[in-house]
Each structure stands twice: as structure tokens, then as C-alpha cells.
Design a protein around this motif. Structure first.
Motif, PDB file in Angstrom:
ATOM      1  N   MET A   1       0.836  -1.186   0.000  1.00  0.00           N
ATOM      2  CA  MET A   1       0.000   0.000   0.000  1.00  0.00           C
ATOM      3  C   MET A   1       0.882   1.250   0.000  1.00  0.00           C
ATOM      4  SD  MET A   1      -2.747   0.943   2.857  1.00  0.00           S
ATOM      5  CE  MET A   1      -4.111   1.919   2.542  1.00  0.00           C
ATOM      6  N   ILE A   2       0.580   2.178  -0.857  1.00  0.00           N
ATOM      7  CA  ILE A   2       1.360   3.410  -0.966  1.00  0.00           C
ATOM      8  C   ILE A   2       0.650   4.526  -0.214  1.00  0.00           C
ATOM      9  CG2 ILE A   2       2.252   5.137  -2.557  1.00  0.00           C
ATOM     10  CD1 ILE A   2       2.362   2.948  -4.688  1.00  0.00           C
ATOM     11  N   ASP A   3       1.396   5.177   0.682  1.00  0.00           N
ATOM     12  CA  ASP A   3       0.859   6.327   1.403  1.00  0.00           C
ATOM     13  C   ASP A   3       1.148   7.579   0.592  1.00  0.00           C
ATOM     14  OD1 ASP A   3      -0.004   4.792   3.544  1.00  0.00           O
ATOM     15  OD2 ASP A   3       1.914   4.975   4.587  1.00  0.00           O
ATOM     16  N   THR A   4       0.106   8.334   0.316  1.00  0.00           N
ATOM     17  CA  THR A   4       0.261   9.567  -0.448  1.00  0.00           C
ATOM     18  C   THR A   4      -0.288  10.737   0.346  1.00  0.00           C
ATOM     19  OG1 THR A   4      -0.022   8.357  -2.508  1.00  0.00           O
ATOM     20  CG2 THR A   4      -0.297  10.721  -2.607  1.00  0.00           C
ATOM     21  N   VAL A   5       0.447  11.821   0.332  1.00  0.00           N
ATOM     22  CA  VAL A   5      -0.017  13.066   0.932  1.00  0.00           C
ATOM     23  C   VAL A   5      -0.128  14.081  -0.199  1.00  0.00           C
ATOM     24  CG1 VAL A   5       0.528  14.925   2.538  1.00  0.00           C
ATOM     25  CG2 VAL A   5       1.059  12.558   3.149  1.00  0.00           C
ATOM     26  N   THR A   6      -1.251  14.763  -0.259  1.00  0.00           N
ATOM     27  CA  THR A   6      -1.482  15.742  -1.301  1.00  0.00           C
ATOM     28  C   THR A   6      -1.563  17.134  -0.681  1.00  0.00           C
ATOM     29  OG1 THR A   6      -2.700  14.131  -2.615  1.00  0.00           O
ATOM     30  CG2 THR A   6      -3.049  16.441  -3.149  1.00  0.00           C
ATOM     31  N   LYS A   7      -0.877  18.060  -1.291  1.00  0.00           N
ATOM     32  CA  LYS A   7      -0.924  19.453  -0.858  1.00  0.00           C
ATOM     33  C   LYS A   7      -1.853  20.213  -1.787  1.00  0.00           C
ATOM     34  CE  LYS A   7       1.842  23.375   0.506  1.00  0.00           C
ATOM     35  NZ  LYS A   7       3.128  23.799   1.014  1.00  0.00           N
ATOM     36  N   VAL A   8      -2.579  21.191  -1.235  1.00  0.00           N
ATOM     37  CA  VAL A   8      -3.500  22.005  -2.012  1.00  0.00           C
ATOM     38  C   VAL A   8      -3.160  23.473  -1.776  1.00  0.00           C
ATOM     39  CG1 VAL A   8      -5.913  22.625  -2.380  1.00  0.00           C
ATOM     40  CG2 VAL A   8      -5.319  20.260  -1.829  1.00  0.00           C
ATOM     41  N   ILE A   9      -3.019  24.220  -2.869  1.00  0.00           N
ATOM     42  CA  ILE A   9      -2.782  25.658  -2.763  1.00  0.00           C
ATOM     43  C   ILE A   9      -3.902  26.399  -3.492  1.00  0.00           C
ATOM     44  CG2 ILE A   9      -0.284  25.504  -2.478  1.00  0.00           C
ATOM     45  CD1 ILE A   9       0.024  26.140  -5.456  1.00  0.00           C
ATOM     46  N   GLU A  10      -4.190  27.595  -3.033  1.00  0.00           N
ATOM     47  CA  GLU A  10      -5.230  28.402  -3.666  1.00  0.00           C
ATOM     48  C   GLU A  10      -4.589  29.514  -4.489  1.00  0.00           C
ATOM     49  OE1 GLU A  10      -9.333  30.779  -2.510  1.00  0.00           O
ATOM     50  OE2 GLU A  10      -8.438  29.394  -1.070  1.00  0.00           O
ATOM     51  N   LEU A  11      -5.116  29.700  -5.705  1.00  0.00           N
ATOM     52  CA  LEU A  11      -4.561  30.667  -6.644  1.00  0.00           C
ATOM     53  C   LEU A  11      -5.687  31.477  -7.287  1.00  0.00           C
ATOM     54  CD1 LEU A  11      -2.364  28.059  -8.525  1.00  0.00           C
ATOM     55  CD2 LEU A  11      -1.524  29.683  -6.840  1.00  0.00           C
ATOM     56  N   VAL A  12      -5.319  32.605  -7.879  1.00  0.00           N
ATOM     57  CA  VAL A  12      -6.256  33.389  -8.685  1.00  0.00           C
ATOM     58  C   VAL A  12      -5.634  33.546 -10.067  1.00  0.00           C
ATOM     59  CG1 VAL A  12      -7.483  35.561  -8.971  1.00  0.00           C
ATOM     60  CG2 VAL A  12      -7.131  34.631  -6.672  1.00  0.00           C
ATOM     61  N   VAL A  61      -9.004  29.270  -7.823  1.00  0.00           N
ATOM     62  CA  VAL A  61      -8.905  27.820  -7.959  1.00  0.00           C
ATOM     63  C   VAL A  61      -8.040  27.237  -6.848  1.00  0.00           C
ATOM     64  CG1 VAL A  61      -9.180  27.924 -10.469  1.00  0.00           C
ATOM     65  CG2 VAL A  61      -6.889  27.915  -9.503  1.00  0.00           C
ATOM     66  N   LYS A  62      -8.255  25.960  -6.585  1.00  0.00           N
ATOM     67  CA  LYS A  62      -7.368  25.186  -5.723  1.00  0.00           C
ATOM     68  C   LYS A  62      -6.677  24.170  -6.612  1.00  0.00           C
ATOM     69  CE  LYS A  62      -9.634  25.554  -1.257  1.00  0.00           C
ATOM     70  NZ  LYS A  62     -10.206  24.804  -0.123  1.00  0.00           N
ATOM     71  N   VAL A  63      -5.351  24.088  -6.495  1.00  0.00           N
ATOM     72  CA  VAL A  63      -4.548  23.164  -7.279  1.00  0.00           C
ATOM     73  C   VAL A  63      -3.958  22.127  -6.329  1.00  0.00           C
ATOM     74  CG1 VAL A  63      -2.497  22.978  -8.728  1.00  0.00           C
ATOM     75  CG2 VAL A  63      -4.025  24.928  -8.996  1.00  0.00           C
ATOM     76  N   ALA A  64      -4.083  20.849  -6.700  1.00  0.00           N
ATOM     77  CA  ALA A  64      -3.589  19.758  -5.860  1.00  0.00           C
ATOM     78  C   ALA A  64      -2.365  19.107  -6.498  1.00  0.00           C
ATOM     79  CB  ALA A  64      -4.684  18.718  -5.671  1.00  0.00           C
ATOM     80  N   PHE A  65      -1.401  18.726  -5.644  1.00  0.00           N
ATOM     81  CA  PHE A  65      -0.210  18.037  -6.126  1.00  0.00           C
ATOM     82  C   PHE A  65       0.359  17.195  -4.976  1.00  0.00           C
ATOM     83  CE2 PHE A  65       0.849  22.242  -4.624  1.00  0.00           C
ATOM     84  CZ  PHE A  65       1.965  22.077  -3.851  1.00  0.00           C
ATOM     85  N   PRO A  66       1.041  16.087  -5.321  1.00  0.00           N
ATOM     86  CA  PRO A  66       1.565  15.211  -4.283  1.00  0.00           C
ATOM     87  C   PRO A  66       2.773  15.826  -3.576  1.00  0.00           C
ATOM     88  CG  PRO A  66       2.229  14.422  -6.416  1.00  0.00           C
ATOM     89  CD  PRO A  66       1.305  15.583  -6.659  1.00  0.00           C
TER      90      PRO A  66
END
Length: 70
Positions: A1-12, A61-66
Motif C-alpha cells: 500500500m502506498i501512502d500519499t499526501v497531497t498538498k492544495v494551494i489556492e490561486l487566482v 482555484v485550488k490546485v492539488a499536487f503530491p
């Protein structure tokens, strides 16, 4: 099982053309400094009006990335 953490930032994102273009601008410009963008959520669409016409489109917008391991 792979543990993933995703970060989210807010942009305009902004564009003189359209809301879609404003969203594309936010994602494209953030991709220059953020690796692995995996998703985008559109939160809000607004525009600036001059003389009764839309002249600038804005997209929050919110952009998600690992989060990468070091």
C-alpha cells in the motif's frame, strides 16, 4: 500500500479572454514551479466590468499536487 499526501494551494488566475483561459493560466503558471499537479477545483468566477462590458476574467482555484519524499 502506498501512502500519499497531497498538498492544495489556492490561486487566482486572470485573463482578458475568458474564465476558462483564467483557469488555464493559473494551472500553467503554477506548473512552472510546482511538480505533479494532479487536479484543480474551481471555487469562484468573477470579472471586472468597464462601460457595461466584461474586460477581465478571474478564477479562484485550488490546485492539488503530491508531496514528494526527500
Amino acid at each position: 500500500m502506498i501512502d500519499t499526501v497531497t498538498k492544495v494551494i489556492e490561486l487566482v488566475g486572470e485573463s482578458p479572454k475568458s474564465w476558462e483561459d483564467a483557469i488555464q493560466n493559473a494551472v500553467a503558471k503554477s506548473a512552472k514551479s510546482v511538480d505533479g499537479i494532479s487536479g484543480v477545483e474551481v471555487l469562484n468566477l468573477t470579472a471586472r466590468v468597464e462601460e457595461g462590458k466584461l474586460v477581465e476574467y478571474k478564477a479562484n482555484v485550488k490546485v492539488a499536487f503530491p508531496v514528494m519524499d526527500r
